[in-house]
Design a protein around this motif. Structure first.
Motif, PDB file in Angstrom:
ATOM      1  N   LYS A  13       0.822  -1.208   0.000  1.00 43.12           N
ATOM      2  CA  LYS A  13       0.000   0.000   0.000  1.00 43.12           C
ATOM      3  C   LYS A  13       0.859   1.263   0.000  1.00 43.12           C
ATOM      4  CE  LYS A  13      -3.979  -2.118   2.287  1.00 43.12           C
ATOM      5  NZ  LYS A  13      -4.843  -2.126   3.495  1.00 43.12           N
ATOM      6  N   LYS A  14       2.144   1.095   0.283  1.00 43.93           N
ATOM      7  CA  LYS A  14       3.061   2.243   0.255  1.00 43.93           C
ATOM      8  C   LYS A  14       3.413   2.656  -1.175  1.00 43.93           C
ATOM      9  CE  LYS A  14       5.251   1.493   4.761  1.00 43.93           C
ATOM     10  NZ  LYS A  14       6.547   1.246   5.467  1.00 43.93           N
ATOM     11  N   TYR A  15       3.022   1.801  -2.143  1.00 42.69           N
ATOM     12  CA  TYR A  15       3.271   2.147  -3.542  1.00 42.69           C
ATOM     13  C   TYR A  15       2.617   3.494  -3.842  1.00 42.69           C
ATOM     14  CZ  TYR A  15       3.412   1.907  -8.635  1.00 42.69           C
ATOM     15  OH  TYR A  15       3.639   2.189  -9.956  1.00 42.69           O
ATOM     16  N   ARG A  16       3.372   4.390  -4.445  1.00 38.08           N
ATOM     17  CA  ARG A  16       2.889   5.746  -4.686  1.00 38.08           C
ATOM     18  C   ARG A  16       2.474   5.903  -6.148  1.00 38.08           C
ATOM     19  NH1 ARG A  16       8.266   8.582  -2.013  1.00 38.08           N
ATOM     20  NH2 ARG A  16       8.034   7.678   0.107  1.00 38.08           N
ATOM     21  N   LYS A  17       1.205   6.152  -6.360  1.00 37.85           N
ATOM     22  CA  LYS A  17       0.743   6.343  -7.734  1.00 37.85           C
ATOM     23  C   LYS A  17       1.353   7.618  -8.304  1.00 37.85           C
ATOM     24  CE  LYS A  17      -3.520   3.704  -7.634  1.00 37.85           C
ATOM     25  NZ  LYS A  17      -4.979   3.688  -7.913  1.00 37.85           N
ATOM     26  N   LEU A  18       1.724   7.536  -9.566  1.00 36.00           N
ATOM     27  CA  LEU A  18       2.427   8.628 -10.229  1.00 36.00           C
ATOM     28  C   LEU A  18       1.883   8.748 -11.641  1.00 36.00           C
ATOM     29  CD1 LEU A  18       4.936  10.619 -10.288  1.00 36.00           C
ATOM     30  CD2 LEU A  18       6.254   8.650 -11.141  1.00 36.00           C
ATOM     31  N   GLU A  30      10.908  15.241  -7.830  1.00 36.26           N
ATOM     32  CA  GLU A  30       9.871  14.511  -7.103  1.00 36.26           C
ATOM     33  C   GLU A  30       9.463  13.246  -7.862  1.00 36.26           C
ATOM     34  OE1 GLU A  30       5.378  15.195  -5.226  1.00 36.26           O
ATOM     35  OE2 GLU A  30       6.393  16.814  -6.318  1.00 36.26           O
ATOM     36  N   THR A  34       9.900   9.435  -6.482  1.00 35.89           N
ATOM     37  CA  THR A  34       8.764   8.520  -6.381  1.00 35.89           C
ATOM     38  C   THR A  34       9.021   7.235  -7.164  1.00 35.89           C
ATOM     39  OG1 THR A  34       7.219  10.351  -6.106  1.00 35.89           O
ATOM     40  CG2 THR A  34       6.293   8.257  -6.849  1.00 35.89           C
ATOM     41  N   ASN A  38       9.214   3.437  -5.613  1.00 35.22           N
ATOM     42  CA  ASN A  38       8.344   2.354  -6.085  1.00 35.22           C
ATOM     43  C   ASN A  38       9.142   1.171  -6.596  1.00 35.22           C
ATOM     44  OD1 ASN A  38       6.044   3.799  -5.465  1.00 35.22           O
ATOM     45  ND2 ASN A  38       5.722   4.559  -7.547  1.00 35.22           N
ATOM     46  N   CYS A  73       7.164   0.078 -13.502  1.00 35.13           N
ATOM     47  CA  CYS A  73       6.727   1.260 -12.750  1.00 35.13           C
ATOM     48  C   CYS A  73       6.465   2.448 -13.674  1.00 35.13           C
ATOM     49  CB  CYS A  73       7.775   1.631 -11.699  1.00 35.13           C
ATOM     50  SG  CYS A  73       7.852   0.473 -10.307  1.00 35.13           S
ATOM     51  N   SER A  77       2.771   4.301 -14.494  1.00 33.40           N
ATOM     52  CA  SER A  77       2.611   5.757 -14.401  1.00 33.40           C
ATOM     53  C   SER A  77       2.014   6.337 -15.681  1.00 33.40           C
ATOM     54  CB  SER A  77       3.961   6.415 -14.100  1.00 33.40           C
ATOM     55  OG  SER A  77       4.486   5.946 -12.860  1.00 33.40           O
TER      56      SER A  77
END
Length: 637
Positions: A13-18, A30, A34, A38, A73, A77
């Motif tokens: 859940k720590k995966y950061r959508k980009l 940034e 990110t 990921n 990744c 994105s």
């Protein structure tokens, strides 16, 4: 809780959508931060759950999936930013299936803790992606060279979309990819290839065994727009992907990197192609700062499982027929001088020498050995061309599943009267964690000639018979096919406890072998199903049912004497792990009827897609001894 009962300890859940815009090919600080976060998160997760495959003894593949996480990744994105992309990450290298399972977990189709059951039997996480089996998996893959041509068709059906396909320097060796490249260019398809060029395949390094092969030059020669970058340079990788996305037509990014970059024990080595060892995974995760409970608590509490069964009629000692094949060939070559062997014999590998028994030939008789790439069709025809001379003999080997890829070449070799001895290992389904796409079950496809030309299909039952077969047929002319399994097999015993194929045994092509006579009916079997059938027959005989057993090591020839004998008995049951639709059982009934022989007839073979795992595959197909016994009793009533 330890082992697979644990919660998945790396929080996906720590995966950061980009979102990324290809019109802006330079990452902001940034965005780069990110992406790197990921990438590391998913790589750590992948190392952990693929290592469970090593822990439970079912193998698996870590390095390739680990490699391509940066590309994955970036694609995610892009998918997040726009609907102009088809949101499927097609992958030619089916063994990178861990990526697809990771994506399924990220998308919520499977709980993350289920990843800890990687390649476990009945987990629906087999060794290659299978559409319709695993929730969230969007395509099937597993035979190299088969995905790009299909992706071309997907692109034609979705002309308004950009379609991506992950590739590799291994899959690009297949001839199908050359055809796909020409079509993509000719039709100006909106296909974008992201190719992991890590210079590692199963048997070695393409730069060494396939000198002159260059993925970038090859694709440029076909007319694709190609960008070659260092895959671990995230700025360069994004810049290249942004460029291919905005390019009008087919284009490729060649990402050069070491296999499994940053994983100390397997980086840059062929070991990275397979699953990461448990100790190496623990070392990696510990160095990454994870507590011992994350790695040791899980991995050290997962153990190999087996289907416990004590067979009668065969030894506890087992041997690998796929390895014995190479040793048997060496016994033949040992009788020749090095010069004579090099003049008379050529053995060509298709990047599987360690799996199909050719490695021992490479080591002991390098004068006959040709290392080659993942080019089954061309390599088979090369072996045939060497054997075009009546006094020369080509030797070819690959997995049995890939026999289906060389059928046309087999036909032309037959029409040219070529001498080829082909060894197809990993036949049947036994211990096939790679699952359905790697099942070697259509062996009879090799017997595709007309009735006026003979081919020979041999499936030895144990290591002693494998040696006897090779000794007998190696220098015979024409096309000869020898099959073996991935699994080891025991030695067949006579009723007096001596080895059936031991001292005094001589293999005769085309002759069926009576293991035991019977008045109640006969079971006919071969290969790795013979010892299972023998166990079933012996248990029936102990119960007073006088069943006989026939070994049929030459699969495709009729032994008239034996057929007449079993045809006059009350029943005949064929037991095999080949495809029930195309195997021996589909033919023997016809042979009996043609001779006006009408016993009760039944046949057992592989009938359904696999369950993953190893020893679980045989009972999953209802081919275990108890299932054979049940069928025997049905026919004997």
């Amino acid at each position: 809780m330890p082992g697979t009962e644990s919660a998945f300890p790396i929080d996906l859940k720590k995966y950061r959508k980009l979102t990324l815009d290809p019109s802006k090919p330079q990452l902001t600080a940034e965005q780069k931060s990110t992406l790197l976060f990921n990438i590391q998160l998913l790589r750590d997760a992948l190392v952990l759950f693929t290592a469970t495959g090593a822990a439970r003894g079912v193998s698996g593949h870590t390095g390739g999936a680990y490699d391509t996480i940066p590309e994955v990744c970036i694609l995610l994105s892009l998918f997040e930013a726009s609907e102009k992309y088809l949101p499927i990450i097609f992958d030619e290298a089916g063994h990178r299936v861990a990526t697809q399972y990771l994506l399924s977990a990220l998308d919520g189709h499977i709980p993350p803790e289920h990843l800890l059951h990687y390649r476990e039997a009945n987990s629906k996480l087999p060794g290659h992606p299978e559409l319709g089996l695993t929730p969230g998996v969007k395509f099937s893959s597993g035979r190299l060279g088969h995905m790009w041509p299909m992706v071309n068709g997907v692109a034609m059906a979705n002309k308004e979309k950009v379609v991506f396909c992950l590739g590799s320097d291994g899959s690009q060796q297949e001839g199908n990819d050359a055809e796909a490249a020409r079509l993509a260019v000719a039709q100006n398809l909106n296909v974008k290839l992201l190719i992991d060029d890590n210079d590692v395949t199963i048997a070695g390094h393409p730069s060494q065994y396939l000198k002159g092969y260059d993925v970038s030059k090859t694709l440029e020669g076909h007319g694709l727009k190609v960008y070659t970058v260092q895959g671990e340079d995230i700025d360069a990788l994004w810049g290249a992907i942004a460029s291919v996305v905005t390019y009008d037509g087919p284009a490729a990014v060649i990402a050069k990197r070491l296999m499994a970059p940053g994983v100390a024990d397997i980086e840059g080595s062929t070991h990275g192609h397979d699953v990461i060892p448990v100790k190496s995974a623990i070392k990696y995760l510990t160095a990454r700062g994870y507590p011992a409970s994350v790695s040791e608590g899980i991995l050290n509490n997962i153990k190999p499982s087996a289907v416990p069964y004590l067979y009668i009629g065969s030894t506890k000692e087992v041997g690998a027929n796929r390895v014995i094949f190479g040793e048997a060939v060496n016994l033949v070559l040992d009788k020749l001088s090095k010069e004579e062997a090099a003049e008379k014999v050529m053995v060509i590998d298709s990047d599987l020498e360690g799996s199909t028994g050719l490695k021992v030939i490479h080591q002991k008789h390098p004068e006959v050995f040709v290392p080659s790439g993942i080019m089954e069709r061309g390599n088979f025809s090369t072996a045939a061309g060497f054997g075009f001379d009546a006094n020369k003999f080509g030797v070819f080997s690959t997995f049995s599943a890939f026999l289906e890829m060389v059928i046309s070449e087999v036909t032309m070799a037959r029409l040219n009267n070529c001498n080829v001895l082909s060894h197809f290992s990993h036949s049947g389904v036994d211990e096939m964690a790679d699952n359905t796409c790697h099942f070697g079950i259509n062996s009879f496809f090799a017997d595709n000639g007309l009735s006026d030309v003979q081919s020979w299909l041999y499936f030895p039952a144990d290591p002693l018979q494998m040696v006897a077969v090779i000794q007998r047929v190696f220098f015979e002319r024409g096309l000869r096919f020898v099959f073996s399994t991935r699994s080891k097999v025991p030695y067949i015993l006579k009723e007096d406890g001596t080895k059936f194929f031991g001292d005094g045994y001589e293999f005769v092509p085309g002759k069926d072998e009576t293991i035991v006579e019977g008045k109640a009916g006969y079971v006919v079997s071969f290969g790795e199903m013979l010892y299972r059938s023998w166990d079933a027959v012996l248990r029936c005989r102990k119960e007073g049912l006088d069943v006989g057993l026939i070994n049929k090591p030459t699969l495709n020839l009729v032994d008239e004497q034996t057929l007449k004998k079993i045809g006059a008995s009350p029943f005949v049951l064929v037991v095999e792990s080949l495809n029930q639709k195309t195997g021996l059982g589909s033919k023997m009934g016809t042979w009996l009827i043609e001779r006006q022989l009408t016993p009760k007839y039944g046949y057992m073979g592989t009938t359904k897609e696999g369950c993953g795992g190893l020893s679980e595959q045989i009972p999953h197909q209802n081919l275990d001894p108890q299932s054979i016994i049940m069928k025997i009793k049905q026919l004997s009533n």
